[in-house]
Design an enzyme around this catalytic site. Structure first.
Site, PDB file in Angstrom:
ATOM      1  N   ARG A  62      81.416 -24.161 -31.652  1.00 39.97           N
ATOM      2  CA  ARG A  62      80.098 -24.086 -31.007  1.00 39.97           C
ATOM      3  C   ARG A  62      79.450 -22.713 -31.217  1.00 39.97           C
ATOM      4  NH1 ARG A  62      78.528 -23.776 -24.988  1.00 39.97           N
ATOM      5  NH2 ARG A  62      76.494 -24.803 -24.910  1.00 39.97           N
ATOM      6  N   HIS A  66      75.685 -22.200 -32.589  1.00 39.64           N
ATOM      7  CA  HIS A  66      74.656 -21.502 -31.822  1.00 39.64           C
ATOM      8  C   HIS A  66      74.193 -20.229 -32.524  1.00 39.64           C
ATOM      9  CE1 HIS A  66      74.675 -23.500 -27.654  1.00 39.64           C
ATOM     10  NE2 HIS A  66      75.211 -24.338 -28.529  1.00 39.64           N
ATOM     11  N   ASN A  94      73.050 -20.770 -23.493  1.00 38.06           N
ATOM     12  CA  ASN A  94      74.273 -19.997 -23.702  1.00 38.06           C
ATOM     13  C   ASN A  94      74.868 -19.394 -22.439  1.00 38.06           C
ATOM     14  OD1 ASN A  94      73.991 -20.441 -26.478  1.00 38.06           O
ATOM     15  ND2 ASN A  94      72.883 -18.518 -26.799  1.00 38.06           N
ATOM     16  N   HIS A 193      81.076 -33.131 -31.330  1.00 40.40           N
ATOM     17  CA  HIS A 193      81.324 -33.448 -29.925  1.00 40.40           C
ATOM     18  C   HIS A 193      82.531 -34.356 -29.745  1.00 40.40           C
ATOM     19  CE1 HIS A 193      77.028 -32.404 -28.293  1.00 40.40           C
ATOM     20  NE2 HIS A 193      77.713 -31.360 -28.696  1.00 40.40           N
TER      21      HIS A 193
END
Length: 330
Positions: A62, A66, A94, A193
């Site tokens: 992740r 990001h 975040n 996911h």
């Protein structure tokens, strides 16, 4: 610096070729002379971190996402607030959510001991994401290297470009298009996911807002699943309670995520919309294909994650090689 013409990807022992005509000036063996042990150091430290905390695999993957979705894959997500610059860590998507920074710090410390002022934090993020996926049973790929680190962060960009857990399909497609990624990339990268967890705050709307129910729930086949989620996440309170993104195989990187969303049992609303809001059926067909063929999902994920890992990278004399991933060099 030479742009290589092909990227050799290793997928469970098989080899496949991906053209790189549109990729920037990154190469496979960038550190061959200057830091030959870089991949071994990164992998060893990721292994230790994931052994201590299995959830860390999803967290490191992740972090890479990001980072790349805000200004590009240049390690801006790692920077702390300094002077007038506000850290991306403080942005809504975040804040109190991203983790794994200490793992990156440890890797950087070891690399600075072995190869001072050589390996960028952006390359560490890309390598750590690959190793995290491998450790959870996912595919492997060779990572193109040579990224450099940015001198700034974008708090506003993190708030603007990172997809929200309750995003509509239209919004998700727009978010990915902003990064030069298409619908095929959206479906493949959503498969990340298959590992990790989400806080109650991220899926409460999906559980209690009946207006978000789609055709897949018209016969109330998933009342049991909804009841399980409500037992974890009440209508108010317990915002920080966790649920796995994939209830079937939460610790393994596989294709069960797609089976879940075909049944309307994705944890996040932004997962379920891939099947529920696709009026033309193109995305649903891709979801079906991945649900029935894990090898196809792995191959597609690798192509898309490599593509994502090359968004707006800094190379050559651009940016810098940070000595500490949390701060620009003084």
């Amino acid at each position: 610096m030479v742009v290589i013409a092909v990227l050799v990807m290793v997928l469970h022992g098989s080899t496949e070729t991906l053209g790189t005509a549109d990729l920037p000036d990154l190469v496979l063996d960038y550190y061959k002379q200057t830091c030959p042990s870089v991949e071994q150091i990164v992998r060893r430290n990721v292994e230790i971190a994931v052994f201590k905390d299995p959830r860390m695999a999803a967290s490191l993957l992740r972090l890479h996402f990001h980072d790349c979705f805000v200004m590009g894959c240049e390690a801006s997500v790692l920077l702390e607030s300094q002077g007038s610059m506000v850290s991306e860590k403080q942005a809504g998507p975040n804040l109190n959510s991203l983790r794994g920074f200490e793992v990156i710090d440890e890797i950087k410390y070891v690399l600075e001991e072995a190869c001072p002022y050589t390996v960028s934090c952006a390359d560490i993020l890309a390598l750590a994401a690959r190793d995290a996926v491998l450790l959870r049973g996912g595919p492997g790929w060779n990572v193109l290297l040579g990224r450099r680190d940015t001198l700034k962060a974008s708090f506003s960009g993190a708030n603007q470009y990172l997809p929200a857990p309750n995003s509509s399909l239209e919004t998700l497609i727009a978010n990915f298009q902003d990064q030069g990624l298409d619908v095929a990339d959206l479906v493949a990268l959503s498969g990340s996911h298959t590992i990790g967890r989400a806080k109650c705050l991220s899926f409460r709307q999906r559980v209690y807002d009946v207006s978000t129910e789609h055709d897949y729930d018209r016969y109330k086949r998933h009342t049991t699943f909804r009841r399980i989620l409500r037992s974890i996440c009440p209508e108010s309170g317990r915002d920080n309670e966790f649920a796995p993104l994939d209830f079937m195989t939460p610790a393994r990187f596989d294709n069960h995520y797609y089976l879940n969303i075909l049944e309307g049992e994705g944890l996040l609303e932004s997962d379920n919309v891939l099947a529920a809001e696709d009026d033309e059926g193109e995305i649903r067909r891709q979801v079906w294909a991945f649900a029935s063929n894990q090898k196809l999902f792995f191959e597609s994920f690798v192509k898309s994650v490599v593509k994502m890992g090359n968004i707006n990278v800094l190379t050559g004399n651009e940016g810098e090689i940070r000595r500490n991933c949390r701060f620009v060099n003084s």
